[in-house]
Motif scaffolding. Structure first.
Motif, PDB file in Angstrom:
ATOM      1  N   LEU A   1       0.868  -1.184   0.000  1.00  0.00           N
ATOM      2  CA  LEU A   1       0.000   0.000   0.000  1.00  0.00           C
ATOM      3  C   LEU A   1       0.899   1.227   0.000  1.00  0.00           C
ATOM      4  O   LEU A   1       0.472   2.329  -0.306  1.00  0.00           O
ATOM      5  CB  LEU A   1      -0.833   0.073   1.275  1.00  0.00           C
ATOM      6  N   TRP A   2       2.146   1.023   0.430  1.00  0.00           N
ATOM      7  CA  TRP A   2       3.130   2.100   0.449  1.00  0.00           C
ATOM      8  C   TRP A   2       3.951   2.020  -0.834  1.00  0.00           C
ATOM      9  O   TRP A   2       4.283   0.925  -1.304  1.00  0.00           O
ATOM     10  CB  TRP A   2       4.059   1.963   1.664  1.00  0.00           C
ATOM     11  N   GLY A   3       4.314   3.177  -1.386  1.00  0.00           N
ATOM     12  CA  GLY A   3       5.059   3.185  -2.635  1.00  0.00           C
ATOM     13  C   GLY A   3       6.464   2.662  -2.472  1.00  0.00           C
ATOM     14  O   GLY A   3       6.972   1.938  -3.325  1.00  0.00           O
ATOM     15  N   PHE A   4       7.109   3.031  -1.362  1.00  0.00           N
ATOM     16  CA  PHE A   4       8.464   2.560  -1.150  1.00  0.00           C
ATOM     17  C   PHE A   4       8.410   1.336  -0.246  1.00  0.00           C
ATOM     18  O   PHE A   4       8.272   1.444   0.965  1.00  0.00           O
ATOM     19  CB  PHE A   4       9.334   3.669  -0.542  1.00  0.00           C
ATOM     20  N   SER A   5       8.493   0.175  -0.897  1.00  0.00           N
ATOM     21  CA  SER A   5       8.345  -1.084  -0.184  1.00  0.00           C
ATOM     22  C   SER A   5       9.341  -2.074  -0.753  1.00  0.00           C
ATOM     23  O   SER A   5       9.681  -2.004  -1.933  1.00  0.00           O
ATOM     24  CB  SER A   5       6.919  -1.610  -0.377  1.00  0.00           C
ATOM     25  N   ASP A   6       9.805  -3.007   0.080  1.00  0.00           N
ATOM     26  CA  ASP A   6      10.704  -4.031  -0.467  1.00  0.00           C
ATOM     27  C   ASP A   6       9.945  -5.306  -0.824  1.00  0.00           C
ATOM     28  O   ASP A   6      10.536  -6.326  -1.151  1.00  0.00           O
ATOM     29  CB  ASP A   6      11.875  -4.315   0.487  1.00  0.00           C
ATOM     30  N   ASN A   7       8.627  -5.250  -0.770  1.00  0.00           N
ATOM     31  CA  ASN A   7       7.800  -6.379  -1.199  1.00  0.00           C
ATOM     32  C   ASN A   7       7.357  -6.143  -2.645  1.00  0.00           C
ATOM     33  O   ASN A   7       7.336  -5.015  -3.110  1.00  0.00           O
ATOM     34  CB  ASN A   7       6.549  -6.474  -0.324  1.00  0.00           C
ATOM     35  N   PRO A   8       6.960  -7.199  -3.349  1.00  0.00           N
ATOM     36  CA  PRO A   8       6.425  -6.979  -4.697  1.00  0.00           C
ATOM     37  C   PRO A   8       5.195  -6.064  -4.630  1.00  0.00           C
ATOM     38  O   PRO A   8       4.435  -6.141  -3.664  1.00  0.00           O
ATOM     39  CB  PRO A   8       6.006  -8.381  -5.140  1.00  0.00           C
ATOM     40  N   PRO A   9       4.987  -5.204  -5.636  1.00  0.00           N
ATOM     41  CA  PRO A   9       3.860  -4.263  -5.605  1.00  0.00           C
ATOM     42  C   PRO A   9       2.502  -4.946  -5.535  1.00  0.00           C
ATOM     43  O   PRO A   9       1.482  -4.295  -5.343  1.00  0.00           O
ATOM     44  CB  PRO A   9       3.986  -3.501  -6.925  1.00  0.00           C
ATOM     45  N   THR A  10       2.484  -6.247  -5.702  1.00  0.00           N
ATOM     46  CA  THR A  10       1.212  -6.958  -5.699  1.00  0.00           C
ATOM     47  C   THR A  10       0.771  -7.349  -4.285  1.00  0.00           C
ATOM     48  O   THR A  10      -0.307  -7.895  -4.098  1.00  0.00           O
ATOM     49  CB  THR A  10       1.347  -8.226  -6.537  1.00  0.00           C
ATOM     50  N   LEU A  11       1.609  -7.053  -3.282  1.00  0.00           N
ATOM     51  CA  LEU A  11       1.258  -7.365  -1.883  1.00  0.00           C
ATOM     52  C   LEU A  11       0.344  -6.268  -1.352  1.00  0.00           C
ATOM     53  O   LEU A  11       0.757  -5.414  -0.592  1.00  0.00           O
ATOM     54  CB  LEU A  11       2.519  -7.491  -1.041  1.00  0.00           C
ATOM     55  N   THR A  12      -0.906  -6.304  -1.805  1.00  0.00           N
ATOM     56  CA  THR A  12      -1.832  -5.226  -1.496  1.00  0.00           C
ATOM     57  C   THR A  12      -2.779  -5.590  -0.363  1.00  0.00           C
ATOM     58  O   THR A  12      -3.722  -4.865  -0.091  1.00  0.00           O
ATOM     59  CB  THR A  12      -2.620  -4.837  -2.764  1.00  0.00           C
ATOM     60  N   GLY A  13      -2.539  -6.712   0.290  1.00  0.00           N
ATOM     61  CA  GLY A  13      -3.343  -7.044   1.468  1.00  0.00           C
ATOM     62  C   GLY A  13      -4.795  -7.332   1.143  1.00  0.00           C
ATOM     63  O   GLY A  13      -5.697  -6.944   1.886  1.00  0.00           O
ATOM     64  N   ASP A  14      -5.037  -8.027   0.043  1.00  0.00           N
ATOM     65  CA  ASP A  14      -6.423  -8.271  -0.395  1.00  0.00           C
ATOM     66  C   ASP A  14      -7.271  -8.941   0.684  1.00  0.00           C
ATOM     67  O   ASP A  14      -8.487  -8.765   0.727  1.00  0.00           O
ATOM     68  CB  ASP A  14      -6.438  -9.161  -1.647  1.00  0.00           C
ATOM     69  N   GLY A  15      -6.630  -9.712   1.540  1.00  0.00           N
ATOM     70  CA  GLY A  15      -7.383 -10.453   2.558  1.00  0.00           C
ATOM     71  C   GLY A  15      -8.084  -9.562   3.566  1.00  0.00           C
ATOM     72  O   GLY A  15      -9.135  -9.933   4.096  1.00  0.00           O
ATOM     73  N   ILE A  16      -7.525  -8.388   3.829  1.00  0.00           N
ATOM     74  CA  ILE A  16      -8.104  -7.542   4.883  1.00  0.00           C
ATOM     75  C   ILE A  16      -9.520  -7.067   4.528  1.00  0.00           C
ATOM     76  O   ILE A  16     -10.461  -7.317   5.272  1.00  0.00           O
ATOM     77  CB  ILE A  16      -7.181  -6.354   5.219  1.00  0.00           C
ATOM     78  N   PRO A  17      -9.689  -6.370   3.379  1.00  0.00           N
ATOM     79  CA  PRO A  17     -11.064  -5.946   3.059  1.00  0.00           C
ATOM     80  C   PRO A  17     -12.013  -7.109   2.817  1.00  0.00           C
ATOM     81  O   PRO A  17     -13.201  -7.015   3.146  1.00  0.00           O
ATOM     82  CB  PRO A  17     -10.896  -5.097   1.798  1.00  0.00           C
ATOM     83  N   MET A  18     -11.497  -8.221   2.284  1.00  0.00           N
ATOM     84  CA  MET A  18     -12.379  -9.380   2.076  1.00  0.00           C
ATOM     85  C   MET A  18     -12.912  -9.882   3.416  1.00  0.00           C
ATOM     86  O   MET A  18     -14.094 -10.162   3.575  1.00  0.00           O
ATOM     87  CB  MET A  18     -11.604 -10.513   1.390  1.00  0.00           C
TER      88      MET A  18
END
Lengths: 109, 571
Positions: free
Chosen positions: B204-221
């Protein structure tokens, strides 16, 4: 801002619509060298969001799922730098059926 | 809209270390499992980006015979500032060795001493050296796990499958809805139990060392179906990630390797002055020092500090070989993608978003607060506390992955499949219909995503205050208003990235909203949550969880007591 360009010829194919794969040309504005992954993201964000390539991947040279054929040679898109003012060709890598454009359904991964 | 319907005993969302381990455990309990991954299993999520370090208290079977599960437990509790639930920490600490032996059985290569003991490296926060060493790092571990998954005939793996909806019938989760990106089909998986192993929200943060696809989809679901979410304010930053040039931005280089046992290098300000003292501090302290140096104007041109092994007393060749041997893929990636050799030039590094300590509220079985829904790995919360110590993320994927998989399977054996509620499925289909509907003003989801990333970077970095966060939250709320304009073409079936990105963007906005809300709620500083308007750790009022509950669709924030089993705080 961006003073330099990269010209990319990308092989496109949507099996639902196209009889044959075809090349599409893109002129991409860049600031300095970019990786192929960045270049594809720039196209999607600024020029043509219908271009398909793998995005759910590691971006750190590890996972191998971003491999593409760059000027005929298979490389990792995230770990290959393209210099400004170059002309390049991108095609899907072998190893499985093309899902769409540069996305391949790899048999081995 | 054509919908393909599948049924199974347990469905697992994710393809990283926790998802694979959960699926294996379900299969070994004799049940059927469907595992879905938005990328390719073993090659997506955060696990492939992890390094060598997986903690397990092997004691006499490892490097230091004094080490015990009790000590590992205590280190995690202390490192997490006493707000990790100890019923879960126990599962992690006391099962770690067995799960690592499982990994070895599956084929992961660990470095050993000549007499067969596990080689282990010291990391900050560990009383005794406890990080087992995996050759070829996290990518090796995750591909071995994915292979092990494929050996089980009762696990069906769906690759390039974008899950976005948990189906609810009355009070229970009964499966998922997703898009099979290979053919564009909408797929319903009706299951007795569902395990969310969707990873963290660090990107969710622009500067991250994770792949940009780690958007935490599980939380809103999970939030939509009424599961409690916990401690979202504790997004862990990692101190030394490459900030320049852009092609390698967010590549992690470990400050833990700067000790004299390894490279004996230094983190320096732009004047060359070392800024991190040895013995090295744990992560939350290290990032504070680096942030302050940058804030004081002692940072580099691109806003970082210098990661420097070029002047190592051991000699630069020896220092470089440490990185080459211990983090081979990352070392090579810097050379390939940017021509950067850390033996030749110091790297510009800065703190970047690294790990989600909070997540879905679970118990020691991995169960959420909603029937039929489990979670494990980084998606789950309430046990890392306010700060995660090095090497526990991968341990957690294996211990709680197996735990959630096993408990979900045992529970599934006792119950019947509850059918899908058509009304809820219709709501899921509406999400797609709204995005592909023709509209006068169209917004590209990639553009909205960019704004979310910038807002998080600016207003909810590790140092934060009420004024800034309110501003950030209002930007997110404005973006939410724009969501109906987000558009994806209806005539593309295969790998329709605009469609998946549009849904992802919607989920990111919801995660961002809950994260701002949680950080505004906690009025103290602890671990990775530094409120400049409340700078002290306040144990009297805040040694507790922040819980977000869904009250008629709106988030409601409250405190919840931490579960102590073996260690009570001393004051």
């Amino acid at each position: 801002m961006a003073k330099e360009k990269i010209k990319a010829k990308i092989l496109r194919f949507d099996p639902d619509k196209d009889k044959q794969p075809y090349f599409q040309d893109y002129d991409i504005d860049v600031n300095g060298p970019v990786s192929i992954s960045e270049l594809l993201a720039l196209i999607r964000r600024n020029i043509d969001s219908t271009l398909a390539f793998r995005t759910y991947k590691c971006y750190k040279g590890s996972c191998q799922t971003c491999v593409v054929r760059y000027n005929g040679k298979v490389v990792k898109a995230c770990a290959t730098q393209i210099m400004p003012n170059s002309e390049i060709t991108l095609e899907p890598a072998a190893g499985g059926k093309v899902v769409r454009d540069l996305v391949v359904d790899f048999a081995a991964m | 809209m054509e919908v393909q319907k599948l049924t199974t005993d347990v469905v697992v969302i994710g393809g990283g270390g926790a998802a694979c381990r959960a699926a294996i455990e379900v299969a070994e309990n004799g049940l059927d499992c469907i595992m879905v991954d938005k990328g390719r299993p073993g090659r997506s999520g955060a696990t492939p980006c992890a390094l060598w370090s997986i903690q397990a208290p092997f004691g006499p079977r490892g490097r230091d015979e004094r080490d015990t599960p009790e000590q590992f437990f205590a280190d995690m509790v202390n490192g997490g500032h006493f707000i990790g639930d100890q019923n879960i920490v126990e599962i992690v600490a006391f099962n770690a060795c067995d799960r690592i032996l499982d990994l070895e059985r599956y084929g992961v290569h660990f470095k050993k001493y000549d007499d067969g003991r596990f080689f282990q490296t010291p990391m900050p926060g560990q009383t005794y050296p406890r990080s087992c060493f995996m050759f070829e790092n996290g990518q090796h571990m995750s591909t071995v796990l994915a292979k092990e998954v494929s050996r089980h005939k009762n696990i069906k793996v769906m690759k390039d499958f974008f899950a976005y909806w948990l189906l609810k019938s009355k009070d229970a989760v009964v499966g998922i809805v997703g898009i099979d990106m290979i053919n564009g089909r909408i797929v319903v998986v009706n299951a007795k139990n569902t395990i969310l192993a969707t990873g963290g929200y660090t990107s969710l943060w622009g500067f991250s060392d994770n792949p940009p696809t780690l958007t935490g989809d599980g939380i809103p679901m999970a939030f939509r179906v009424g599961a409690d979410i916990v401690d979202l304010e504790f997004n862990q930053y990692y101190g030394t990630d490459v900030i320049w040039p852009p092609s390698v931005r967010g590549t992690v280089v470990l400050y833990e390797l700067m000790i004299d046992e390894f490279a004996d290098g230094e983190i320096r300000d732009k004047y060359g002055v070392p800024i991190i003292k040895k013995p090295l501090p744990i992560r939350d302290e290290a990032i504070k020092t680096i942030f302050n140096v940058i804030k004081e104007g002692r940072g580099t041109e691109h806003g970082g500090v210098l990661f420097d092994i070029t002047k190592s007393p051991k000699g630069v060749e020896v220092a470089r070989d440490v990185f080459k041997e211990m983090t081979p893929k990352h070392y090579q990636f810097l050379i390939d993608a940017a021509g950067l050799d850390l033996a030749k030039t110091p790297l510009e590094v800065a703190p970047a978003s690294h790990y989600q300590c909070g997540g879905i509220y679970i118990n020691e079985k991995g169960e959420s607060t909603v029937k039929g829904l489990y979670s494990c790995g980084e998606a789950a919360g309430n046990f890392q506390g306010a700060n995660r110590i090095a090497g526990t993320a991968l341990t957690d994927t294996q211990t709680m992955g197996a735990q959630a998989g096993g408990c979900a399977a045992k529970d599934a054996k006792k119950k019947d499949l509850i059918p899908v509620d058509q009304k809820d499925l219709d709501l899921a289909l509406d999400v797609i219909k709204e995005i592909v509907a023709n509209k006068t003003k169209k917004i590209n989801p990639a553009v909205v995503k960019q704004e979310i990333l910038e807002t998080m970077d600016k207003y909810i970095a590790p140092f934060r205050d009420e004024k800034g966060m309110n501003k950030g939250l209002s930007i997110i709320e404005d973006l939410k208003e724009e969501l109906p304009k987000i558009y994806a073409p209806a005539d593309i079936n295969k790998y329709n990235l605009d469609l998946t990105e549009a849904i992802e963007t919607k989920m990111m906005i919801e995660s961002a909203e809950l994260t701002f809300g949680s950080a505004l709620f906690r009025k103290e500083s602890r671990g990775h949550h530094n409120r400049t308007d409340y700078p002290e750790e306040d144990n009297k009022n805040w040694r507790c969880h922040t819980v977000v509950s869904n009250k008629n669709g709106k988030p409601e924030y409250s405190k919840r007591a931490v579960i102590y089993t073996r260690m009570k705080p001393e004051d």
